[in-house]
Design a protein around this motif. Structure first.
Motif, mmCIF file in Angstrom:
data_model
loop_
_atom_site.group_PDB
_atom_site.id
_atom_site.type_symbol
_atom_site.label_atom_id
_atom_site.label_comp_id
_atom_site.label_asym_id
_atom_site.label_seq_id
_atom_site.Cartn_x
_atom_site.Cartn_y
_atom_site.Cartn_z
ATOM 1 N N PHE A 129 16.402 -32.887 14.823
ATOM 2 C CA PHE A 129 15.446 -33.233 13.894
ATOM 3 C C PHE A 129 16.193 -32.924 12.483
ATOM 4 C CE2 PHE A 129 12.271 -33.863 16.585
ATOM 5 C CZ PHE A 129 11.356 -35.708 16.148
ATOM 6 N N ASN A 133 17.437 -34.919 9.878
ATOM 7 C CA ASN A 133 17.249 -34.731 7.435
ATOM 8 C C ASN A 133 17.773 -34.884 7.174
ATOM 9 O OD1 ASN A 133 13.839 -35.044 8.358
ATOM 10 N ND2 ASN A 133 14.131 -33.047 8.679
ATOM 11 N N VAL A 146 10.732 -40.564 5.594
ATOM 12 C CA VAL A 146 11.244 -38.921 6.884
ATOM 13 C C VAL A 146 9.885 -37.877 6.568
ATOM 14 C CG1 VAL A 146 13.248 -40.444 6.767
ATOM 15 C CG2 VAL A 146 12.620 -38.230 5.090
ATOM 16 N N SER A 147 8.833 -37.913 5.875
ATOM 17 C CA SER A 147 8.381 -37.049 5.263
ATOM 18 C C SER A 147 7.063 -36.745 5.954
ATOM 19 C CB SER A 147 7.791 -36.889 4.172
ATOM 20 O OG SER A 147 6.880 -38.341 3.822
ATOM 21 N N THR A 149 7.695 -35.833 9.551
ATOM 22 C CA THR A 149 8.242 -36.020 10.999
ATOM 23 C C THR A 149 8.306 -35.114 11.870
ATOM 24 O OG1 THR A 149 9.985 -37.625 9.759
ATOM 25 C CG2 THR A 149 11.008 -36.366 12.280
ATOM 26 N N HIS A 152 4.079 -35.683 12.798
ATOM 27 C CA HIS A 152 4.083 -36.554 13.134
ATOM 28 C C HIS A 152 4.700 -36.707 15.054
ATOM 29 C CE1 HIS A 152 6.051 -40.754 15.215
ATOM 30 N NE2 HIS A 152 4.627 -41.076 15.125
ATOM 31 N N PHE A 153 5.762 -35.567 14.981
ATOM 32 C CA PHE A 153 6.408 -36.063 16.076
ATOM 33 C C PHE A 153 5.495 -35.013 17.226
ATOM 34 C CE2 PHE A 153 8.956 -33.990 19.625
ATOM 35 C CZ PHE A 153 9.462 -34.981 20.355
ATOM 36 N N ASP A 193 12.058 -41.523 17.994
ATOM 37 C CA ASP A 193 12.069 -40.426 17.186
ATOM 38 C C ASP A 193 13.436 -40.629 16.839
ATOM 39 O OD1 ASP A 193 9.099 -40.163 16.190
ATOM 40 O OD2 ASP A 193 9.819 -38.523 15.512
ATOM 41 N N TYR A 194 13.986 -40.317 17.268
ATOM 42 C CA TYR A 194 15.630 -39.898 16.547
ATOM 43 C C TYR A 194 16.085 -41.449 16.523
ATOM 44 C CZ TYR A 194 16.216 -35.373 17.820
ATOM 45 O OH TYR A 194 16.315 -33.474 18.280
ATOM 46 N N ARG A 196 14.185 -44.092 15.323
ATOM 47 C CA ARG A 196 13.803 -44.519 14.529
ATOM 48 C C ARG A 196 14.234 -44.038 12.591
ATOM 49 N NH1 ARG A 196 10.081 -42.637 11.505
ATOM 50 N NH2 ARG A 196 9.867 -40.877 12.834
ATOM 51 N N LEU A 197 14.150 -42.064 12.448
ATOM 52 C CA LEU A 197 15.129 -41.743 11.599
ATOM 53 C C LEU A 197 16.939 -41.978 11.665
ATOM 54 C CD1 LEU A 197 13.300 -38.628 12.855
ATOM 55 C CD2 LEU A 197 12.665 -39.824 10.734
ATOM 56 N N GLU A 200 16.497 -45.133 9.246
ATOM 57 C CA GLU A 200 16.792 -44.854 8.339
ATOM 58 C C GLU A 200 17.319 -44.904 7.792
ATOM 59 O OE1 GLU A 200 13.682 -45.761 6.305
ATOM 60 O OE2 GLU A 200 12.570 -46.326 8.315
#
Length: 259
Positions: A129, A133, A146-147, A149, A152-153, A193-194, A196-197, A200
């Motif tokens: 993560f 970032n 991305v705030s 994150t 959320h996880f 999650d990775y 998705r980020l 971005e």
């Protein structure tokens, strides 16, 4: 609910290609690709980090997305011994999720392992993560996207922890995998999650190339690629027949998994 199979029996589901092929297949693919990727980066055969890659086509965008996710996942492949196998072992999920929630987050992208497999997995997840970032900053991702994150996880991990305490969670996990669904295995949570980020990051890199005029490709084609990113779940889907716009579907035909 659409979380980890807690949903109406009428709700149809589909999974991304990686999960359809199975979480263990993801680990096998990582075991092959990460060493090759690291070697290519060390030898200067590709742009590292991937978010700095110049963009002229959809293939470049796909590479940024795929390679950024790979850079984040590499930390888990570094866990000593067979610690990474814990990510897909149903019988160990409750203990692993507990260990993750006990582990204090850190801000490092260079890490040392402790020798405790479960703690080391948590350390590696946080490092991934942190790397994402870092790439988000380099790529110019809007902070709002991305705030929160990690918050959320962690909420997903708590929900997954509850899922695994329910009776019959093991057999239900196997059935979900057989159906191409996403049970709350730690690997599935991290991979989702990775992915998705990293998307971005790829989208921000593409926007920056278009806005600055630095992209050497067809501007219209790149704009179409940017629009398509929002409807794409995995880098492998970015090139090929476009998915229909979800807004153009009726409710009965929409198939998705909420993670």
């Amino acid at each position: 609910m659409g979380w980890f199979g807690w949903r109406s029996a009428k709700a149809p589901v589909v999974a991304d290609k990686a999960v359809l092929s199975g979480p263990r297949a993801i680990l096998e693919d990582l075991a092959k690709r990460v060493p090759r990727y690291v070697d290519d980066a060390d030898q200067g055969r590709l742009t590292y980090p991937a978010c700095r890659q110049s963009i002229s086509s959809a293939a470049d965008v796909r590479a940024v997305w795929d390679h950024t996710r790979l850079e984040a996942m590499r930390y888990l492949t570094m866990v000593p011994g067979h610690g990474i196998d814990l990510l897909v072992e149903p019988a160990r999920q409750s203990d692993m999720l507990d260990a993750f929630l006990r582990q204090q987050p850190h801000g490092d992208t260079v890490i040392d392992f402790t020798g405790s497999s479960m703690n080391d997995v948590a350390i590696a997840v946080f490092a991934g993560f942190n790397w994402l970032n870092h790439c988000a900053v380099l790529a110019g991702v809007d902070r709002d996207r991305v705030s929160g994150t990690l918050h959320h996880f962690r909420k997903l991990v708590v929900l997954a922890q509850q899922w695994w305490t329910t009776e019959g969670s093991g057999p239900r996990c196997r059935q979900m995998l057989a159906n191409g669904e996403k049970p709350p295995l730690m690997l599935v949570l991290v991979w989702t999650d990775y992915t998705r980020l990293a998307r971005e990051v790829a989208a921000a890199a593409l926007r920056r190339a278009i806005d600055s005029g630095a992209a050497s490709g067809d501007p219209d084609a790149l704009a179409q690629t940017l629009a398509r990113l929002g409807r794409t779940d995995d880098p492998s889907d970015l090139i090929g027949p476009a998915k229909p716009d979800p807004s153009a579907r009726n409710d009965d035909s929409t198939k998705r998994i909420m993670l």
